[in-house]
Write a protein that holds these residues in place. Structure first.
Motif, PDB file in Angstrom:
ATOM      1  N   SER A 500       0.842  -1.194   0.000  1.00 44.87           N
ATOM      2  CA  SER A 500       0.000   0.000   0.000  1.00 44.87           C
ATOM      3  C   SER A 500       0.877   1.243   0.000  1.00 44.87           C
ATOM      4  O   SER A 500       1.974   1.258   0.568  1.00 44.87           O
ATOM      5  CB  SER A 500      -0.933   0.004   1.212  1.00 44.87           C
ATOM      6  OG  SER A 500      -0.186  -0.061   2.402  1.00 44.87           O
ATOM      7  N   SER A 501       0.399   2.264  -0.645  1.00 39.10           N
ATOM      8  CA  SER A 501       1.172   3.502  -0.728  1.00 39.10           C
ATOM      9  C   SER A 501       0.859   4.385   0.475  1.00 39.10           C
ATOM     10  O   SER A 501      -0.262   4.387   0.986  1.00 39.10           O
ATOM     11  CB  SER A 501       0.829   4.247  -2.015  1.00 39.10           C
ATOM     12  OG  SER A 501      -0.565   4.482  -2.092  1.00 39.10           O
ATOM     13  N   HIS A 579      -0.121   2.153  -6.456  1.00 41.13           N
ATOM     14  CA  HIS A 579       0.697   1.679  -5.333  1.00 41.13           C
ATOM     15  C   HIS A 579       2.084   2.315  -5.343  1.00 41.13           C
ATOM     16  O   HIS A 579       3.104   1.653  -5.140  1.00 41.13           O
ATOM     17  CB  HIS A 579       0.811   0.152  -5.360  1.00 41.13           C
ATOM     18  CG  HIS A 579      -0.506  -0.544  -5.412  1.00 41.13           C
ATOM     19  ND1 HIS A 579      -1.319  -0.688  -4.310  1.00 41.13           N
ATOM     20  CD2 HIS A 579      -1.179  -1.120  -6.454  1.00 41.13           C
ATOM     21  CE1 HIS A 579      -2.423  -1.337  -4.645  1.00 41.13           C
ATOM     22  NE2 HIS A 579      -2.363  -1.595  -5.937  1.00 41.13           N
TER      23      HIS A 579
END
Length: 837
Positions: A500-501, A579
């Motif tokens: 996840s970003s 992402h």
């Protein structure tokens, strides 16, 4: 008058064929059983006898559902869809009593591959056979034979059939390539005459580009069993690992003038990781095929061609998974009937041979049932014994989580256990960080498959290969990897998800995106497509405690069409979807080039076209189309070579020419040259380089070698020339990271895939050689000594300036079979940063 005379002569000299090529279902079926009249025949559902027309996929599926509804021996499942939305169906065929206990049968069967399998009794276990048809859509006798085979297995009655169904579970995949089958069936059927004409010059036997061999994106899916990049492959691999069949058959076609091939292939071309017992079993199964073909009078051969080396093929993948893979190759009618060296080859005849091979496989499976089951157990016991020494492999890229994720994804699809790393660490100058790296324990069931995926090999028994000689996956992904211990392993990854970003914080000044991440090009395109301004950094810099490399993307806040809040929301969405990390900055003052420097160059939205059609290699074109369309979500226009001369090229910023043969003429070259002068970027691959040089689009000098065969007999001339071929190997290059073609690469070396002998001389100016082969370039695979010497220190890319435009030429395929993630960015760099080269 001359035209009329020619037509008259042709009409007199060409015979009219009115012979009836139709046959009844009895032509295929054994006569030693009776048939249940409640089971629908193919004709009763599809409207014609098997082989009278090429079956379309919709009718094929219609018949399979009809049989499953009518027979308690058959169940059917839909495992997903192709790119064109066609169902990927699988039939499970066994006795009614086995169906009532099918989950338990599967569990016991799979237990043979697990620990503590030695105590299991195989005496009463059914053998599991996976029968797959027509993975190449225009090799359609297989899928048409599936109609007759399913009817036989559902309708045939007698002790022999009862014994077969009680002692086997048959997983029948009637069409492994629905989109290709449909494409080819349409072609063959629309060109069928009432009076079948077997003249090989008839249009029926000469399908147009790209043909029906491939799937929607023009991939050869019989090379995707190991990398599993396509939906059809993923459905098959899921079934394979759900059941672990003992035999897997792969029904193909070959040249019209051949006969019928079944394995074993050429013994010296079997992969060393494949146990000898596998080949012994293959040879024993072959005797059943020979007996069946002798009975119907069909000619065949074995051990003279094809091989069992690349584990990405359907007939070889089972060999590294405790099963026996069998390749069938039937001479192809490529239509309904065609002249051949062996007489007129009818479609019905090709179907009967495939049907016969299907039945002889099942006869072999029943006769060798316990031996096959015991071999499967032995394979995994031995694999675990080899794995007992322990150890692990770590792989990753501290700058790119996506590539590591996608390799882990392949491993998980093959039921290979993958762990997180326990914490960040460095090893041999490489950095492995959490979320960007994974550990693969060697001590697990799939130990041999792990070896097949990660090994490098440069020594071989034979110098000829039917397909590639190397596919080392971490090299293909351009990932760092090392042997390590399980001390580096954290928790096992049960639910693999992309990293996840981090949340994008709002800025009133600017945002920065590092170009290292695999999906950065998708993010950049989304930003430019919104009409937003973006720039690329030509030099390194540091700001707010973070180091930024060549190719960093800057999105200013001021002078955009959106206000600061709307821009922030757009960038949050881009970050989440791709992402990737997008960092906000509050100042333009940096250590290095400041954000207002002219070393940040403005970028424009690319409008990309791809040359396709006659003269272009469809595989290469399809890989590029697939990359843009499914990975990067970038529209790409497919320009057909037949109408290229009439097209307005001013619509496009970039035109890509894949590898091909005389796709364009001199006038087309002049048109392209004019377009480049006006600012276009032309990107070309492989043997298109000779065309570029010939038409003075780019100055290229290839090495030329003179080769004389000494002491080579006429019989061995093919082996001599074949040994000079680079069928597909992996080589090391050194790269100039400051050059825009290499933006986003963190290492100074880059593994590349190569399958040709185009050796390009480097430019005299070193800065014009951004990618050069090293002086010891072979990483994995086969190359002759002479070719290896030729390759050393040659150039892999050349960039020329014509007027305001650029020509970028790659000697290698940067997008090979969709699993060469590691070099995809080279093409993206040419597209986005071509103006800066």
């Amino acid at each position: 008058m001359k035209k009329f005379s020619l037509l008259l002569i042709l009409s007199i000299s060409l015979p009219l064929f009115s012979q009836d090529y139709q046959v009844d279902l009895d032509y295929y079926l054994p006569k030693d059983v009776t048939y249940n009249s409640t089971i629908p025949t193919p004709k009763s559902i599809i409207g014609h006898e098997v082989g009278d027309w090429h079956i379309t996929h919709d009718k094929l599926v219609q018949y399979m559902y009809a049989v499953a509804k009518a027979s308690n021996r058959v169940t059917i499942e839909d495992r997903g869809t192709t790119f064109e939305g066609r169902p990927l169906v699988l039939l499970t065929i066994t006795s009614p009593s086995n169906h009532t206990n099918i989950d338990n049968i599967r569990s016991q069967h799979v237990a043979l591959t697990e620990s503590n399998s030695a105590s299991l009794n195989t005496a009463q276990m059914p053998v599991v056979v996976y029968q797959g048809f027509s993975i190449h859509g225009n090799e359609s006798s297989g899928s048409n034979a599936a109609l007759a085979l399913v009817y036989y297995l559902a309708a045939a009655e007698g002790p022999k059939v009862d014994n077969l169904l009680s002692n086997s579970v048959i997983l029948l995949d009637p069409s492994m390539n629905p989109d290709g089958l449909q494409r080819f069936a349409y072609w063959a059927n629309v060109h069928k005459s009432q009076n079948i004409n077997p003249d090989p010059n008839d249009r029926e036997y000469r399908e147009v580009w790209p043909g029906g061999r491939t799937n929607h994106y023009w991939f050869d899916m019989n090379r995707d069993w190991l990398p599993v990049q396509l939906p059809e492959s993923r459905a098959r691999i899921k079934t394979f690992h759900h059941w672990y069949p003992n035999i897997l058959t792969d029904h193909h076609e070959m040249g019209t003038n051949s006969s019928f091939f079944f394995q074993p292939g050429i013994p010296s071309r079997t992969h060393p990781l494949t146990p000898q017992k596998n080949q012994d079993l293959t040879g024993a199964i072959a005797k059943f095929h020979a007996k069946a073909f002798d009975k119907i009078g069909s000619f065949y051969y074995t051990e003279e061609s094809f091989d069992d080396f690349y584990y990405g093929k359907g007939s070889t993948f089972p060999d590294i998974n405790g099963a026996v893979g069998i390749l069938f190759e039937q001479a192809s009618s490529r239509g309904h009937a065609q002249e051949s060296d062996n007489g007129i080859l009818t479609f019905h005849f090709t179907i009967r041979n495939q049907f016969t091979a299907g039945l002889s496989t099942l006869e072999a499976a029943i006769s060798m049932r316990q031996e096959l089951l015991d071999y499967q157990r032995e394979f995994f016991i031995n694999a675990r014994a080899e794995a007992s020494r322990g150890g692990a492999i770590v792989f990753g890229d501290e700058k790119d989580a996506a590539k590591a994720f996608h390799l882990a994804e392949i491993l998980k699809r093959h039921k290979i256990k993958v762990h997180e790393i326990s914490g960040d660490f460095s090893m041999n100058g490489k950095y492995y960080t959490k979320g960007h790296s994974y550990v693969v324990p060697k001590d697990q069931k799939q130990h041999r498959l792990i070896n097949a995926m990660f090994e490098t090999r440069t020594q071989f028994r034979d110098s000829l290969f039917y397909d590639v000689s190397a596919w080392t996956l971490p090299l293909a992904f351009n990932l760092d990897y090392e042997n390590t211990s399980m001390n580096r392993a954290g928790n096992e990854v049960v639910d693999l998800q992309p990293k996840s970003s981090p949340v994008v914080s709002k800025s009133n000044y600017g945002y920065l995106i590092e170009w290292h991440e695999y999906y950065s090009p998708a993010a950049l395109y989304s930003i430019l497509d919104e009409g937003l301004r973006a720039k690329v950094a030509m030099k390194k810099f540091s700001i707010a405690g973070n180091d930024y490399d060549y190719g960093t993307i800057l999105i200013p806040v001021q002078n955009q069409k959106l206000n600061a809040e709307a821009l922030h929301q757009i960038l949050k969405k881009v970050s989440e979807e791709n992402h990737i990390t997008i960092r906000s900055v509050s100042t333009g003052l940096t250590r290095g080039i400041d954000l207002g420097s002219s070393q940040f160059r403005a970028l424009e939205l690319p409008k990309v076209a791809l040359l396709v059609g006659d003269g272009v290699r469809s595989y290469d074109a399809g890989e590029i189309w697939h990359l843009f369309d499914t990975r990067y979500q970038i529209p790409i226009t497919k320009l057909d070579t037949r109408s290229f001369s009439r097209m307005d090229l001013d619509r496009y910023t970039d035109i890509i020419i894949p590898s091909g043969w005389n796709a364009l003429d001199k006038d087309d070259a002049a048109k392209l040259k004019s377009w480049v002068r006006e600012g276009g970027t032309l990107i070309a691959y492989k043997n298109t380089g000779r065309w570029l040089a010939k038409n003075e689009l780019l100055k290229i000098k290839f090495k030329e070698s003179k080769d004389t065969a000494t002491n080579v007999s006429f019989e061995n001339r093919g082996n001599y020339s074949g040994a000079k071929v680079i069928g597909g190997a992996i080589f090391n290059t050194r790269i100039d990271r400051s050059h825009p073609i290499n933006f986003g690469y963190k290492n100074t070396t880059l593994p590349v895939f190569r399958s040709n002998t185009l050796f390009m001389e480097p430019d005299k100016d070193s800065y014009r050689n951004p990618i050069l082969y090293t002086d010891n370039p072979l990483l994995s695979g086969y190359i002759s000594n002479d070719n290896l010497e030729q390759l050393k220190n040659t150039s892999a890319v050349k960039i020329g300036i014509t007027g305001r435009g650029k020509v970028v030429y790659f000697t290698n395929n940067t997008n090979f079979r969709a699993f060469w993630y590691g070099t995809n960015k080279l093409l993206m760099n040419a597209v986005f940063f071509g103006d800066e080269m």
